[in-house]
Design a protein around this motif. Sequence first.
Motif, PDB file in Angstrom:
ATOM      1  N   LEU A  58      13.129  17.267  -1.646  1.00  0.00           N
ATOM      2  CA  LEU A  58      12.333  17.816  -2.745  1.00  0.00           C
ATOM      3  C   LEU A  58      11.346  16.798  -3.319  1.00  0.00           C
ATOM      4  O   LEU A  58      10.646  17.085  -4.291  1.00  0.00           O
ATOM      5  N   SER A  59      11.296  15.613  -2.749  1.00  0.00           N
ATOM      6  CA  SER A  59      10.498  14.531  -3.324  1.00  0.00           C
ATOM      7  C   SER A  59       8.994  14.818  -3.247  1.00  0.00           C
ATOM      8  O   SER A  59       8.531  15.618  -2.441  1.00  0.00           O
ATOM      9  N   LYS A  60       8.269  14.152  -4.121  1.00  0.00           N
ATOM     10  CA  LYS A  60       6.804  14.220  -4.155  1.00  0.00           C
ATOM     11  C   LYS A  60       6.246  12.803  -4.068  1.00  0.00           C
ATOM     12  O   LYS A  60       6.864  11.855  -4.576  1.00  0.00           O
ATOM     13  N   VAL A  61       5.068  12.677  -3.475  1.00  0.00           N
ATOM     14  CA  VAL A  61       4.426  11.380  -3.332  1.00  0.00           C
ATOM     15  C   VAL A  61       3.176  11.346  -4.191  1.00  0.00           C
ATOM     16  O   VAL A  61       2.415  12.323  -4.245  1.00  0.00           O
ATOM     17  N   GLY A  62       2.973  10.223  -4.889  1.00  0.00           N
ATOM     18  CA  GLY A  62       1.803  10.071  -5.745  1.00  0.00           C
ATOM     19  C   GLY A  62       1.146   8.719  -5.533  1.00  0.00           C
ATOM     20  O   GLY A  62       1.658   7.881  -4.785  1.00  0.00           O
ATOM     21  N   PRO A  63       0.019   8.466  -6.197  1.00  0.00           N
ATOM     22  CA  PRO A  63      -0.697   7.198  -6.034  1.00  0.00           C
ATOM     23  C   PRO A  63       0.160   6.009  -6.454  1.00  0.00           C
ATOM     24  O   PRO A  63       0.935   6.094  -7.408  1.00  0.00           O
ATOM     25  N   ALA A  64       0.004   4.918  -5.731  1.00  0.00           N
ATOM     26  CA  ALA A  64       0.742   3.698  -6.063  1.00  0.00           C
ATOM     27  C   ALA A  64      -0.035   2.849  -7.055  1.00  0.00           C
ATOM     28  O   ALA A  64      -1.218   3.055  -7.284  1.00  0.00           O
ATOM     29  N   ASN A  65       0.674   1.885  -7.637  1.00  0.00           N
ATOM     30  CA  ASN A  65       0.062   0.862  -8.492  1.00  0.00           C
ATOM     31  C   ASN A  65      -0.691   1.443  -9.681  1.00  0.00           C
ATOM     32  O   ASN A  65      -1.720   0.924 -10.110  1.00  0.00           O
ATOM     33  N   GLN A  66      -0.198   2.561 -10.210  1.00  0.00           N
ATOM     34  CA  GLN A  66      -0.742   3.118 -11.439  1.00  0.00           C
ATOM     35  C   GLN A  66       0.375   3.197 -12.469  1.00  0.00           C
ATOM     36  O   GLN A  66       1.527   3.459 -12.133  1.00  0.00           O
ATOM     37  N   GLU A  67       0.006   2.959 -13.717  1.00  0.00           N
ATOM     38  CA  GLU A  67       1.027   2.976 -14.770  1.00  0.00           C
ATOM     39  C   GLU A  67       1.650   4.355 -14.889  1.00  0.00           C
ATOM     40  O   GLU A  67       2.854   4.502 -15.103  1.00  0.00           O
ATOM     41  N   HIS A  68       0.826   5.390 -14.743  1.00  0.00           N
ATOM     42  CA  HIS A  68       1.325   6.757 -14.878  1.00  0.00           C
ATOM     43  C   HIS A  68       0.935   7.587 -13.652  1.00  0.00           C
ATOM     44  O   HIS A  68      -0.165   7.457 -13.125  1.00  0.00           O
ATOM     45  N   THR A  69       1.867   8.408 -13.212  1.00  0.00           N
ATOM     46  CA  THR A  69       1.608   9.353 -12.141  1.00  0.00           C
ATOM     47  C   THR A  69       2.025  10.726 -12.634  1.00  0.00           C
ATOM     48  O   THR A  69       3.191  10.948 -12.951  1.00  0.00           O
ATOM     49  N   TYR A  70       1.082  11.650 -12.739  1.00  0.00           N
ATOM     50  CA  TYR A  70       1.390  13.011 -13.174  1.00  0.00           C
ATOM     51  C   TYR A  70       1.007  13.980 -12.060  1.00  0.00           C
ATOM     52  O   TYR A  70      -0.104  13.930 -11.534  1.00  0.00           O
ATOM     53  N   THR A 123       0.800  -1.228   0.000  1.00  0.00           N
ATOM     54  CA  THR A 123       0.000   0.000   0.000  1.00  0.00           C
ATOM     55  C   THR A 123       0.830   1.274   0.000  1.00  0.00           C
ATOM     56  O   THR A 123       0.279   2.371   0.075  1.00  0.00           O
ATOM     57  N   GLN A 124       2.143   1.147  -0.051  1.00  0.00           N
ATOM     58  CA  GLN A 124       2.977   2.356  -0.053  1.00  0.00           C
ATOM     59  C   GLN A 124       2.740   3.168  -1.315  1.00  0.00           C
ATOM     60  O   GLN A 124       2.451   2.633  -2.384  1.00  0.00           O
ATOM     61  N   GLN A 125       2.881   4.485  -1.165  1.00  0.00           N
ATOM     62  CA  GLN A 125       2.703   5.367  -2.310  1.00  0.00           C
ATOM     63  C   GLN A 125       3.992   5.485  -3.118  1.00  0.00           C
ATOM     64  O   GLN A 125       5.086   5.251  -2.615  1.00  0.00           O
ATOM     65  N   ARG A 126       3.815   5.857  -4.373  1.00  0.00           N
ATOM     66  CA  ARG A 126       4.972   6.066  -5.249  1.00  0.00           C
ATOM     67  C   ARG A 126       5.690   7.351  -4.863  1.00  0.00           C
ATOM     68  O   ARG A 126       5.053   8.377  -4.612  1.00  0.00           O
ATOM     69  N   VAL A 127       7.012   7.297  -4.814  1.00  0.00           N
ATOM     70  CA  VAL A 127       7.815   8.479  -4.502  1.00  0.00           C
ATOM     71  C   VAL A 127       8.561   8.924  -5.756  1.00  0.00           C
ATOM     72  O   VAL A 127       9.241   8.128  -6.400  1.00  0.00           O
ATOM     73  N   LEU A 128       8.393  10.195  -6.114  1.00  0.00           N
ATOM     74  CA  LEU A 128       9.154  10.801  -7.203  1.00  0.00           C
ATOM     75  C   LEU A 128      10.245  11.646  -6.555  1.00  0.00           C
ATOM     76  O   LEU A 128       9.954  12.585  -5.808  1.00  0.00           O
ATOM     77  N   HIS A 129      11.481  11.319  -6.811  1.00  0.00           N
ATOM     78  CA  HIS A 129      12.603  11.927  -6.087  1.00  0.00           C
ATOM     79  C   HIS A 129      12.786  13.393  -6.435  1.00  0.00           C
ATOM     80  O   HIS A 129      12.989  14.236  -5.579  1.00  0.00           O
TER      81      HIS A 129
END
Length: 396
Positions: free
Chosen positions: A172-184, A143-149
Motif C-alpha cells: 500500500l506504500s506511496k513514493v514521494g520526492p526525496a530531500n524535502q521537509e514536507h511531502t503531501y 537520490t532515492q525517493q521518500r517512501v510513505l508506508h
Amino acid sequence: MSFMKDFEHLQIQMKDIVSATNNFDPAKVIGRGGFGKVYKGELSLPEGPIMVAFKQLDRRFGQGNIEFWKEIMTLSKYKHENLITLMHYCIDGNEMILVYEYASRGSLDRYLSDANSVTWTQRLRICVGAARGLHFLHDPMETQQRVLHRDIKSANILLDENWTAKLSDFGLSKVGPANQEHTYLISNAIGTLGYCDPLYSELGFLSKESDVYSFGVVLFEVLCGRLCFEYTNGELSNIFVSKWRRCYEQKRLDEIILVGLKEQMDQGSLNSFSAIAYQCVKRTREERPTMAKIVKELEFSLEQQENLDNLAKKVDLDELIRIVDLALPPVSYGARNQLLVFLLEGLFVEDGETWISINMKGEVSKVLSATKCFYGDKLETKNTGPPPMSDTTIIQ
C-alpha cells in the motif's frame, strides 16, 4: 510490462514453491493478511536450502497486481537491516507469490500482552529497530525517493530469531520526492482502523506524519500490552488511542501500562518513551516529531533502561532484599528491577531515622539522623543502623 525485465533475476519456478510448501499444505500456513496467506517452507537453492516465507496473493481481499509489483519494486530498491528482505517472486498463470526472508518469531502483535516473554528492554530494542527502518524510508540517502508506508501497525513489524524488528507489507506504500521537509500526496485513505492518521482519513492528505501517527499507536500498544482496537461480536467496538492520549495528559499512565511491565522499568526510560509516543499521536501534524527525533528519543529511553539492567548485574540480590525488607513503611515489590528503583530513589529503614540508597555504581549509602549519633549530650560513634553491608558509606 517492460519494467519486469529489471526483476527477472528474482523470479523462481512454481515447482520449487510447491515442493517447499508441500503443495500449499494448510499446516504450513503461518499467517494471513490483506494480501493473502503466508506459508513457511524450506526453499532449495543452488547455494543450499533456506527457510523462507511465501506470501500468496488472494485477490478476494482487495489487493492485486499493483500491490504485488509495488512490493517488489520497493523492497528490491530499499534495503535496510530493519526492512524485511524480498528474496524472490513467482508468477504462474493467475498465481502470484512473493518470497521473503523468514522472520521466525512472527509479528509483534503476538507478543504485546506477555510482559515476561518480551521484557521492557526487549520492547525498547524492537521499537528502536522499527523506528530506524521507518526513518530510512522517510529520509532516504542520495537520490532515492521518500517512501510513505501507509500501513504501519504491530502486525506488520516482524521479528527474526534475534528479535530484530523488520518492517513488512509495502503493497500500500506511496513514493514521494526525496530531500524535502514536507511531502503531501492526495490519495484515498487506506490503512487499518485505529492506526490510520485521522487527518488522512478525513481529508485524504497523506504525509510522512501519517506514518508517524501510526507508529505512535504502535508505541502505545507496546506500552499497554494490547492492540489499539477491540472487536465485539465480530464488529469494531472500541479504539483506545483517545483514551491513551488522555491518560498521558492527565498523568494516569499507571492505569494503562501492561501489568508486570511497570516493575521492570527505569522511570526515566518510561518518561522519555511515553513522551515521544504521545507526540506522535497528536492530532495536529505540525506537532508530531520526525522519525529522526523519534529514533533519538527511543535510543535515549533504551540507554536509560540498559543502565538500570547493568546495575542489576552488579549488585547482590539477597542484600537488596534484606535492605528493602527493612523499609518503613514496608514496600512491596515484584521484579528485580523494582528493588533497584526503590533503592535508587532511597527509602527509610528500621525506625525511620536511617536513609538507605544506592547509586548507579551499585554502591550503598546510609544516612543517619543526627538523633542517632548522640547519646545524651555525647556523640555516639558506633554504627546503630542496619546490619553491616558491603560497600556501605556512612555519612554522619
